[in-house]
Design an enzyme around this catalytic site. Structure first.
Site, PDB file in Angstrom:
ATOM      1  N   ASP A  70       0.804  -1.227   0.000  1.00 47.99           N
ATOM      2  CA  ASP A  70       0.000   0.000   0.000  1.00 47.99           C
ATOM      3  C   ASP A  70       0.836   1.276   0.000  1.00 47.99           C
ATOM      4  O   ASP A  70       0.286   2.360  -0.196  1.00 47.99           O
ATOM      5  CB  ASP A  70      -0.944   0.009   1.210  1.00 47.99           C
ATOM      6  CG  ASP A  70      -2.054  -1.012   1.065  1.00 47.99           C
ATOM      7  OD1 ASP A  70      -2.587  -1.130  -0.051  1.00 47.99           O
ATOM      8  OD2 ASP A  70      -2.367  -1.719   2.049  1.00 47.99           O
ATOM      9  N   ASP A 114      -5.279  -5.482  -6.059  1.00 50.61           N
ATOM     10  CA  ASP A 114      -5.114  -4.066  -5.697  1.00 50.61           C
ATOM     11  C   ASP A 114      -3.677  -3.580  -5.936  1.00 50.61           C
ATOM     12  O   ASP A 114      -3.426  -2.407  -6.209  1.00 50.61           O
ATOM     13  CB  ASP A 114      -5.453  -3.846  -4.215  1.00 50.61           C
ATOM     14  CG  ASP A 114      -6.558  -4.739  -3.678  1.00 50.61           C
ATOM     15  OD1 ASP A 114      -6.708  -5.864  -4.199  1.00 50.61           O
ATOM     16  OD2 ASP A 114      -7.238  -4.345  -2.744  1.00 50.61           O
TER      17      ASP A 114
HETATM   18  N1  GLY Z   1      -6.968  -2.168  -1.321  1.00 49.51           N
HETATM   19  C1  GLY Z   1      -7.977  -2.527  -0.390  1.00 49.51           C
HETATM   20  C2  GLY Z   1      -9.339  -2.373  -0.907  1.00 49.51           C
HETATM   21  O1  GLY Z   1      -9.563  -2.145  -2.077  1.00 49.51           O
HETATM   22  O2  GLY Z   1     -10.244  -2.482  -0.101  1.00 49.51           O
END
Ligand code: GLY
Length: 406
Positions: free
Chosen positions: A123, A186
């Site tokens: 992230d 993601d």
């Molecule tokens: N990257 C975490 C989500 O999309 O909830």
């Protein structure tokens, strides 16, 4: 002569009136959509939020429950910490008002420790590129550049060459067979940080890592119909795929709305960064299956296989994210009909969000009705900072597209 002119004017007016009568309600609605009014709405809402932010170490707004007006605040380590500063940078871009630059700078700087501490997870891309990345794009501030380059090196420490992807969650997560290697869809978004760094003074190997991640994900994260798995687990030594599962979707084999959104956005960005047509082709395919299965109003349910459709919660964040992705995809697509289809769909998504999903007087976010993590029972039907971020990004992209066409 005067009568003749009057008659002619009447005829012109009549023709115009009849012409308007032939425009379908949908078309009429789109042509009257006012992007600037929506940007002003975002600025008004964000100004209200600024007044609500406490002056302590947890100072970033993350979400608001559907029955509340109160933001839940988080600190810089939270995966969503880059979205609020990123939104402020977009407000600066959209309004040119220095007030937003000052706020965006202050909230971005709060994230600086991320660039000098070991990677918490993938992230760091969302966190640092949405904040400092947008800041550098708009100001050219060399301090921001330094932080982005350090963050890219930090993200690269999670790359496993035996697998060819980034380890998304370097910790024990249920059902992920830790300490094996996991990669989530993601993670595609965070490749932008690596591509950018490789072209702006960082090591060239960052580019190869990002391209490898995109290729390996393309091979292992998709079903034959181009819907995506949320997570793939790999043997961390042999690099072999062990299994594909979900974490935030309804079931392993379903299409989790935001996950597919990350795929559309991610492969569009990878094509922009590499110019390799295979990524454009992939972005178009993963976009098409999403578009084909949307409900009529173009706002997805949180998962395309949610058992309680049409009563299932929607996910406005996925809609905003995909609208923004399609507005980039339209600029990269040579086929004029296909490009127009992407632009039309994106605009309809934005219009729908702007007519039926605004927070307005309910709270000071931009949008209602996003779903964060349904299986965990968290953030269901909430306002969430990343929905707002992609909504304002989509508005700015739409404004630019309209300006180019006029
Ligand atoms: N990257 C975490 C989500 O999309 O909830």
């Amino acid at each position: 002569m005067r009568n003749c002119v009057r008659l002619l004017s009447l005829l012109v007016l009549l023709t115009l009136a009849l012409g308007c009568g032939n425009v379908s309600p949908e078309k009429k609605r789109d042509s009257t959509f006012n992007v600037n009014a929506q940007l002003e709405y975002c600025a008004d809402q964000a100004a209200k939020t600024l007044l609500l932010i406490p002056n302590d170490s947890s100072s970033l707004p993350r979400n608001i429950a559907h029955d509340s007006k109160e933001w839940r605040f988080i600190d810089y380590k939270d995966w969503t910490s880059g979205f609020w500063p990123g939104t402020l940078w977009y407000l600066y871009e959209g309004t040119n008002d220095k007030k937003w630059e000052k706020e965006a700078d202050a909230f971005s700087r709060y994230l600086t420790p991320l660039s000098v501490t070991p990677a918490l997870d993938h992230d760091i891309g969302f966190q640092v590129f949405n904040s400092f990345g947008n800041g550098y794009r708009l100001t050219g501030n060399p301090e921001y550049k330094d932080i982005i380059l350090k963050a890219a090196d930090t993200l690269a420490t999670l790359f496993n060459p035996k697998v060819g992807t980034i380890l998304s969650w370097p910790r024990d997560v249920p059902n992920m067979e830790w300490p094996q290697h996991n990669t989530i869809m993601d993670n595609m978004i965070n490749l932008e940080l690596l591509f950018w760094a490789s072209k702006n003074g960082g090591d060239k190997s960052l580019y190869d890592m990002a391209a490898s991640h995109a290729d390996v994900t393309m091979r292992n994260h998709f079903r034959p119909d181009f819907t995506s798995y949320h997570v793939v687990i790999y043997d961390r030594e042999s690099g072999k795929k062990i299994k594909a599962v979900t974490h935030q979707g309804y079931e392993d084999e379903s299409m989790w709305a935001r996950g597919q959104g990350w795929a559309i956005y991610g492969y569009t960005m990878v094509y922009r960064e590499t110019g390799d047509k295979k990524y454009l082709d992939w972005a178009q395919k993963v976009a098409q299956v999403y578009l084909d299965r949307l409900p009529e109003d173009l706002i997805p349910y949180w998962d395309f296989s949610a058992p309680d459709i049409p009563k299932a919660p929607r996910d406005a964040s996925a809609a905003a994210l995909v609208a923004s992705a399609l507005l980039e995809l339209t600029t990269l697509t040579k086929d004029a009909d296909l490009a127009k289809m992407y632009a039309d769909k994106a605009e309809k998504m934005i219009v729908e969000l702007s007519e039926n999903y605004l927070s307005k007087e309910k709270n000071s976010a931009f949008l209602l009705h996003s779903t964060g993590h349904k299986p965990a029972g968290s953030e269901i039907d909430y306002s969430i900072n990343y929905a707002d971020y992609y909504y304002i990004e989509a508005l700015l992209r739409l404004k630019k597209l309209k300006a180019q066409k006029s």
